[in-house]
Design a protein around this motif. Structure first.
Motif, PDB file in Angstrom:
ATOM      1  N   SER A 181     105.704 -75.311 -65.800  1.00 28.81           N
ATOM      2  CA  SER A 181     106.485 -74.720 -64.716  1.00 28.81           C
ATOM      3  C   SER A 181     107.948 -74.805 -65.112  1.00 28.81           C
ATOM      4  CB  SER A 181     106.245 -75.477 -63.407  1.00 28.81           C
ATOM      5  OG  SER A 181     104.885 -75.423 -63.037  1.00 28.81           O
ATOM      6  N   ILE A 182     108.720 -73.773 -64.764  1.00 31.23           N
ATOM      7  CA  ILE A 182     110.099 -73.674 -65.243  1.00 31.23           C
ATOM      8  C   ILE A 182     111.036 -73.340 -64.092  1.00 31.23           C
ATOM      9  CG2 ILE A 182     111.663 -72.499 -66.851  1.00 31.23           C
ATOM     10  CD1 ILE A 182     109.228 -71.768 -68.556  1.00 31.23           C
ATOM     11  N   GLY A 183     112.148 -74.050 -64.018  1.00 27.79           N
ATOM     12  CA  GLY A 183     113.220 -73.732 -63.087  1.00 27.79           C
ATOM     13  C   GLY A 183     114.439 -73.277 -63.866  1.00 27.79           C
ATOM     14  N   ILE A 184     115.119 -72.234 -63.380  1.00 28.64           N
ATOM     15  CA  ILE A 184     116.214 -71.618 -64.135  1.00 28.64           C
ATOM     16  C   ILE A 184     117.467 -71.521 -63.269  1.00 28.64           C
ATOM     17  CG2 ILE A 184     116.928 -69.615 -65.506  1.00 28.64           C
ATOM     18  CD1 ILE A 184     113.933 -68.817 -65.628  1.00 28.64           C
ATOM     19  N   ALA A 185     118.597 -71.926 -63.831  1.00 29.57           N
ATOM     20  CA  ALA A 185     119.906 -71.715 -63.204  1.00 29.57           C
ATOM     21  C   ALA A 185     120.795 -70.960 -64.184  1.00 29.57           C
ATOM     22  CB  ALA A 185     120.552 -73.042 -62.822  1.00 29.57           C
ATOM     23  N   ALA A 245     125.463 -68.351 -69.500  1.00 29.39           N
ATOM     24  CA  ALA A 245     124.320 -69.010 -70.135  1.00 29.39           C
ATOM     25  C   ALA A 245     123.254 -69.259 -69.072  1.00 29.39           C
ATOM     26  CB  ALA A 245     124.754 -70.322 -70.783  1.00 29.39           C
ATOM     27  N   ALA A 246     122.132 -69.750 -69.532  1.00 23.33           N
ATOM     28  CA  ALA A 246     121.039 -70.113 -68.618  1.00 23.33           C
ATOM     29  C   ALA A 246     120.570 -71.518 -68.958  1.00 23.33           C
ATOM     30  CB  ALA A 246     119.883 -69.140 -68.743  1.00 23.33           C
ATOM     31  N   LEU A 247     120.235 -72.265 -67.918  1.00 27.01           N
ATOM     32  CA  LEU A 247     119.718 -73.607 -68.091  1.00 27.01           C
ATOM     33  C   LEU A 247     118.296 -73.643 -67.548  1.00 27.01           C
ATOM     34  CD1 LEU A 247     120.557 -76.413 -69.065  1.00 27.01           C
ATOM     35  CD2 LEU A 247     121.347 -76.907 -66.764  1.00 27.01           C
ATOM     36  N   LEU A 248     117.349 -74.022 -68.397  1.00 26.24           N
ATOM     37  CA  LEU A 248     115.940 -74.040 -68.018  1.00 26.24           C
ATOM     38  C   LEU A 248     115.427 -75.469 -68.012  1.00 26.24           C
ATOM     39  CD1 LEU A 248     116.535 -71.240 -69.667  1.00 26.24           C
ATOM     40  CD2 LEU A 248     114.061 -71.021 -69.663  1.00 26.24           C
ATOM     41  N   PHE A 249     114.827 -75.886 -66.912  1.00 20.08           N
ATOM     42  CA  PHE A 249     114.139 -77.169 -66.836  1.00 20.08           C
ATOM     43  C   PHE A 249     112.637 -76.896 -66.840  1.00 20.08           C
ATOM     44  CE2 PHE A 249     117.177 -80.524 -64.879  1.00 20.08           C
ATOM     45  CZ  PHE A 249     118.109 -80.243 -65.862  1.00 20.08           C
ATOM     46  N   LEU A 250     111.891 -77.665 -67.658  1.00 21.73           N
ATOM     47  CA  LEU A 250     110.450 -77.454 -67.814  1.00 21.73           C
ATOM     48  C   LEU A 250     109.686 -78.721 -67.487  1.00 21.73           C
ATOM     49  CD1 LEU A 250     112.111 -75.827 -70.164  1.00 21.73           C
ATOM     50  CD2 LEU A 250     109.880 -75.415 -71.114  1.00 21.73           C
ATOM     51  N   ASP A 251     108.538 -78.544 -66.895  1.00 19.84           N
ATOM     52  CA  ASP A 251     107.640 -79.655 -66.567  1.00 19.84           C
ATOM     53  C   ASP A 251     106.233 -79.221 -66.974  1.00 19.84           C
ATOM     54  OD1 ASP A 251     106.130 -81.656 -65.303  1.00 19.84           O
ATOM     55  OD2 ASP A 251     107.679 -81.922 -63.781  1.00 19.84           O
ATOM     56  N   ALA A 285     111.655 -67.516 -70.594  1.00 17.73           N
ATOM     57  CA  ALA A 285     110.701 -68.271 -69.779  1.00 17.73           C
ATOM     58  C   ALA A 285     109.279 -67.764 -69.998  1.00 17.73           C
ATOM     59  CB  ALA A 285     111.081 -68.170 -68.302  1.00 17.73           C
ATOM     60  N   LYS A 286     109.122 -66.459 -70.090  1.00 19.62           N
ATOM     61  CA  LYS A 286     107.790 -65.894 -70.324  1.00 19.62           C
ATOM     62  C   LYS A 286     107.253 -66.305 -71.695  1.00 19.62           C
ATOM     63  CE  LYS A 286     108.259 -61.860 -67.294  1.00 19.62           C
ATOM     64  NZ  LYS A 286     108.400 -60.390 -67.204  1.00 19.62           N
ATOM     65  N   ARG A 287     108.126 -66.322 -72.713  1.00 18.51           N
ATOM     66  CA  ARG A 287     107.690 -66.733 -74.052  1.00 18.51           C
ATOM     67  C   ARG A 287     107.269 -68.207 -74.061  1.00 18.51           C
ATOM     68  NH1 ARG A 287     112.668 -65.042 -76.405  1.00 18.51           N
ATOM     69  NH2 ARG A 287     112.636 -66.958 -77.639  1.00 18.51           N
ATOM     70  N   ASP A 309     104.440 -71.045 -63.710  1.00 18.54           N
ATOM     71  CA  ASP A 309     105.319 -69.897 -63.578  1.00 18.54           C
ATOM     72  C   ASP A 309     106.771 -70.380 -63.592  1.00 18.54           C
ATOM     73  OD1 ASP A 309     106.053 -67.267 -63.329  1.00 18.54           O
ATOM     74  OD2 ASP A 309     104.967 -66.907 -61.461  1.00 18.54           O
ATOM     75  N   TYR A 310     107.698 -69.457 -63.417  1.00 19.71           N
ATOM     76  CA  TYR A 310     109.122 -69.818 -63.408  1.00 19.71           C
ATOM     77  C   TYR A 310     109.764 -69.308 -62.122  1.00 19.71           C
ATOM     78  CZ  TYR A 310     109.631 -64.933 -64.811  1.00 19.71           C
ATOM     79  OH  TYR A 310     109.552 -63.563 -64.849  1.00 19.71           O
ATOM     80  N   ARG A 311     110.865 -69.981 -61.726  1.00 14.21           N
ATOM     81  CA  ARG A 311     111.629 -69.560 -60.566  1.00 14.21           C
ATOM     82  C   ARG A 311     113.119 -69.703 -60.873  1.00 14.21           C
ATOM     83  NH1 ARG A 311     107.505 -67.842 -59.545  1.00 14.21           N
ATOM     84  NH2 ARG A 311     106.193 -68.048 -57.663  1.00 14.21           N
TER      85      ARG A 311
END
Length: 430
Positions: A127-131, A35-41, A104-106, A161-163
């Motif tokens: 801005s998005i961070g992904i694990a 799975a992926a976990l996305l944090f957004l600010d 993340a792009k969507r 952007d995302y990282r």
């Protein structure tokens, strides 16, 4: 009551408690698909909240949550963690990295679309961070920590952007926090000083101004480059305190120069957002006693990328009392021409990347000539940055550039050393 305890009252999304429970259960029952976990600010949310008020801010958060509901499928579990922070647990198909990247792009695209709230046209970003599970964490504690570090990197790199999480982010975040701690100590212990680089007339090579450049010699780190500590100062808001000190110190030290010599001070976009810049400038001038016309504030186009209306008000208020403005690093951004049309700058500083190649690159010569002619027609002066040779100075003189700065004319120097340039008779430099 149970629903209220597990959901965000404003948006109706899951809250932090329910999200943590969902992540725990998802990890426990993971069948190997990952799975992926996305944090957004939300970028620029604080500006909306501070300038338009909390009711508008709350309405914006609600609309963002509604867009998430429309955009996210059943493979996503979304939550509001608090403030303008959101999180999404995403179970994709195929490559988790590609699936998370597409999501993340969507999300970035859907948040970037303007919001219309009670007559206000609001543009924000995210801005998005992904694990990724299981690569970036086998338990919830680790998995919830790592996208937060990736989000921090995304914001450091320019926002919007995302990282993805990388192993060295933990070390870099510790370095970042250590730098923040050291900056606070530097402010308290007065570890900063200003050096001054001369801006010289290309006609007679007389010193017309000095640019104030901050220097930091840390007791343990030694010399710390502004390129390393200014981003931390901006992100933490410490730049407001540091910038106020720079204004007061530069204007005070400028009193020892001839009255026709100006001092140039760089001002960060963050200082414009704080809403106290006019007061700090006026206060610095009152304490120093120098004329407002002797202060030249240098800004980059990043100042205009925030709240354009508020920025315009600050610029016009300061210009009305006689402060002069320069557009710094001209030619390196996307919209420099549109900004010099919107605001009557006194000076344009041509970025050193064009000056460096003057003797070998005809295109650089053509660009500098065009900028110089444009500024002359608009009643603006030009300064060439990074002049290091007599050949460059001669070319610029032939192109009609007004002033220059760079190692050819003088390196940054301590305030006491500037006085030697004004020994009678007034000396030329270069």
């Amino acid at each position: 009551i149970t629903h209220m305890a597990l959901h965000d009252a404003l948006t109706g999304l899951a809250n932090r408690t329910l999200f943590r429970r969902h992540v725990d259960e998802a990890i426990e029952h993971d069948s190997g698909t990952g799975a992926a976990l996305l944090f957004l600010d939300l970028d620029r949310f604080k500006i909306v909240n501070d300038t338009l008020g909390h009711p508008i801010g709350d309405a914006l958060l609600l609309q963002v949550a509604n867009r998430f509901r429309q955009e996210l499928g059943e493979d996503c579990f979304a939550a509001r963690l608090g403030g303008d922070e959101f999180a999404i647990y995403h179970v994709g198909s195929g490559s988790q990295r590609k699936s998370a990247e597409a999501l993340a792009k969507r999300i970035t695209a859907c948040v970037a679309e303007p919001f219309d709230i009670e007559g206000h046209h609001i543009v924000i970003g995210t801005s998005i961070g992904i694990a990724l599970l299981p690569r970036d964490g086998a338990d919830a504690d680790e998995l919830l920590k790592n996208p937060d570090m990736a989000l921090y990197r995304a914001k450091q790199d320019g926002k919007g952007d995302y990282r993805f999480f990388e192993l060295d982010m933990d070390r870099k975040m510790r370095d970042w926090h250590e730098m923040e701690r050291d900056l606070r100590e530097a402010i308290a212990e007065n570890q900063f000083e200003l050096h001054y680089q001369p801006l010289v007339s290309l006609g007679d090579q007389q010193v017309l101004a000095f640019e104030a450049l901050i220097r930091w010699h840390h007791p343990r780190r030694g010399f710390v480059s502004p390129a390393d500590f200014i981003p931390v100062a901006e992100e933490t808001g410490l730049i407001n305190e540091i910038g106020g000190w720079v204004l007061e110190t530069a204007t005070r030290q400028a009193r020892s120069w001839p009255e026709d010599v100006a001092v140039a001070v760089n001002v960060s976009p963050v200082q414009f957002q704080a809403g106290q810049l006019q007061f700090k400038v006026v206060n610095a001038l009152d304490k120093s006693g120098i004329a407002p016309q002797r202060l030249l504030i240098e800004i980059t186009e990043g100042v205009f990328l925030q709240d354009g209306e508020q920025t315009g008000t600050v610029l016009n208020d300061l210009k009305a009392i006689g402060i002069r403005f320069a557009m710094d690093d001209f030619g390196t951004g996307y919209s420099s021409l549109s900004y010099i049309r919107k605001f009557p700058f006194d000076k344009i500083k041509i970025d050193q990347s064009f000056i460096r190649e003057l003797s070998a690159n005809p295109e650089s010569v053509a660009i500098v000539r065009a900028v110089t002619n444009l500024c002359r027609d608009l009643g603006m002066k030009t300064t060439a940055e990074g002049v290091e040779t007599e050949e460059q100075a001669a070319i610029l003189r032939g192109l009609g550039c007004d002033t220059a700065q760079g190692y050819y004319f003088g390196r940054p120097m301590r305030a006491a050393d500037t006085l030697a340039l004004f020994d009678e008779p007034r000396v030329a430099v270069g």
